[in-house]
Design an enzyme around this catalytic site. Sequence first.
Site, PDB file in Angstrom:
ATOM      1  N   CYS A 190       0.047   2.919  -6.408  1.00 20.36           N
ATOM      2  CA  CYS A 190      -0.710   1.919  -5.649  1.00 20.36           C
ATOM      3  C   CYS A 190      -1.961   2.498  -5.116  1.00 20.36           C
ATOM      4  CB  CYS A 190       0.069   1.425  -4.588  1.00 20.36           C
ATOM      5  SG  CYS A 190      -0.870   0.537  -3.486  1.00 20.36           S
TER       6      CYS A 190
ATOM      7  N   GLY B 150       0.986  -1.340   0.005  1.00 21.49           N
ATOM      8  CA  GLY B 150       0.025  -0.023  -0.115  1.00 21.49           C
ATOM      9  C   GLY B 150       1.003   1.256   0.022  1.00 21.49           C
TER      10      GLY B 150
ATOM     11  N   GLY C 106       3.322   2.082  -2.230  1.00 14.66           N
ATOM     12  CA  GLY C 106       3.687   2.344  -3.631  1.00 14.66           C
ATOM     13  C   GLY C 106       2.955   3.584  -4.258  1.00 14.66           C
TER      14      GLY C 106
HETATM   15  P1  5GP Z   1       7.214   3.285  -5.383  1.00 14.23           P
HETATM   16  O1  5GP Z   1       8.645   3.089  -5.389  1.00 14.23           O
HETATM   17  O2  5GP Z   1       6.781   4.040  -6.828  1.00 14.23           O
HETATM   18  O3  5GP Z   1       6.661   4.126  -4.360  1.00 14.23           O
HETATM   19  O4  5GP Z   1       6.579   1.758  -5.225  1.00 14.23           O
HETATM   20  C1  5GP Z   1       7.109   0.668  -6.100  1.00 14.23           C
HETATM   21  C2  5GP Z   1       6.195  -0.472  -5.387  1.00 14.23           C
HETATM   22  O5  5GP Z   1       4.898  -0.258  -5.561  1.00 14.23           O
HETATM   23  C3  5GP Z   1       6.638  -1.751  -6.162  1.00 14.23           C
HETATM   24  O6  5GP Z   1       7.854  -2.362  -6.044  1.00 14.23           O
HETATM   25  C4  5GP Z   1       5.395  -2.784  -5.899  1.00 14.23           C
HETATM   26  O7  5GP Z   1       5.722  -3.233  -4.523  1.00 14.23           O
HETATM   27  C5  5GP Z   1       4.356  -1.817  -5.375  1.00 14.23           C
HETATM   28  N1  5GP Z   1       3.422  -1.760  -6.851  1.00 14.23           N
HETATM   29  C6  5GP Z   1       3.655  -1.676  -7.843  1.00 14.23           C
HETATM   30  N2  5GP Z   1       2.641  -1.797  -8.754  1.00 14.23           N
HETATM   31  C7  5GP Z   1       1.327  -1.750  -7.863  1.00 14.23           C
HETATM   32  C8  5GP Z   1      -0.074  -1.842  -7.930  1.00 14.23           C
HETATM   33  O8  5GP Z   1      -0.601  -1.867  -9.067  1.00 14.23           O
HETATM   34  N3  5GP Z   1      -0.678  -1.715  -6.957  1.00 14.23           N
HETATM   35  C9  5GP Z   1       0.145  -1.837  -5.869  1.00 14.23           C
HETATM   36  N4  5GP Z   1      -0.770  -1.948  -4.487  1.00 14.23           N
HETATM   37  N5  5GP Z   1       1.241  -1.666  -5.373  1.00 14.23           N
HETATM   38  C10 5GP Z   1       2.047  -1.647  -6.721  1.00 14.23           C
END
Ligand code: 5GP
Length: 369
Positions: A192, A187, A189
């Site tokens: 996300c 949650g 990301g």
């Molecule tokens: P960020 O660095 O962009 O904050 O987060 C990356 C992480 O978000 C990814 O490694 C993965 O764990 C998570 N993530 C990627 N795509 C999705 C998605 O569609 N839904 C959710 N809940 N998490 C995602």
Amino acid sequence: MTQILSETYLDYSDILIRPKMGINLNSRKDVNLQRVFKFKHGQTRTGLGVFNANMATVGNFVIAKKLLARGMFATIHKHYSVTEIGDFFESCRQQNVPIDNLFITIGLKNADAEIQKLKELESKYKWSTTRNICIDAPNFYIQKALDVLSRVRHEFPDSVIMAGNIASGDICLKLLDYADIIKCGIGSGSACLTRRQTGCGTPMVSLVLECADIAHSVNGHICADGGIVDVGDICKALCLNSDFVMAGGMFAGTDEAEGDIIEKQFETNEIVNGQRVIQTKYFKSYYGMSSEYANNKFAGGMSDYKTSEGRELLIPYTGSLDKILQDITGGIASCCTYIGATSVKHLSKCATIIQVHNQLNKVFEKYTV
Ligand code: 5GP
């Protein structure tokens, strides 16, 4: 009865690392950014514990190669074919880029095919010299995830296996029977929607502390995944005892991320010669792996029992990845000098974390050029 845990769970924006006198480090050049990781199931790897996310947008060959060349760790997403990965190995070999820290991602959906793919990589491309596997599931609490994990460990006893994602300490020991690294974060990301759509998730700081404590008690490792906004957040995760940090959004605006640069015109309030000044801004597309866009692209559409837990974004274009990677190594080295840590391994030992109400001074942020 439903329980409410009243302790406040903290996120990266709730804390800072307090500078302090320590061992006298004269320069950030003296800091050792490489760390030797001795994994629970027998393997050893050396590097700076920073990963790109195993997402279609940033888990690509170009980004992976650049991280590996800088002594970091890297993942590639699960949609590449055996031949494409084989060609990538070859191009790394030709350019003297070590692939020991490269993780190949597999999903849960077609476990037989995924295991077959790993075996083919091994037989056709001598993948056994690296053999790191990332088993990716948005929700690792389901029985199928555990079944696939134990099966992959059985098939590849000598591999380094990273598995996740989870968002509580209670499941860590169970996963570490088979995995070496647990990927923590649900949650957080930037692309996300899980918290909005399901109400589920755990803030990263408290989660990392809890999971690191449990995992380290049995020689396991953890990777803090999601929610990295600034390089400072990577430093915080390392200070909180996370062995690895994974970032997606941080790399998604770069030239090297998937997709073209998108140009958009905006009217400003400024008027010159009676005409409104038009400003041009540049963007790149970034989408979650559970977004409707990703489901349409890779799974032939959304299943009717699912809701989309990811979103599709247009995020500011940030130029070359090299600059960001330089910021990461520079930021971590500088963090070490602020708290007297001679190596990245010692960050958590040297860190004092303070809880804050106001982390950043943003007064002139919108004037940044
Ligand atoms: P960020 O660095 O962009 O904050 O987060 C990356 C992480 O978000 C990814 O490694 C993965 O764990 C998570 N993530 C990627 N795509 C999705 C998605 O569609 N839904 C959710 N809940 N998490 C995602």
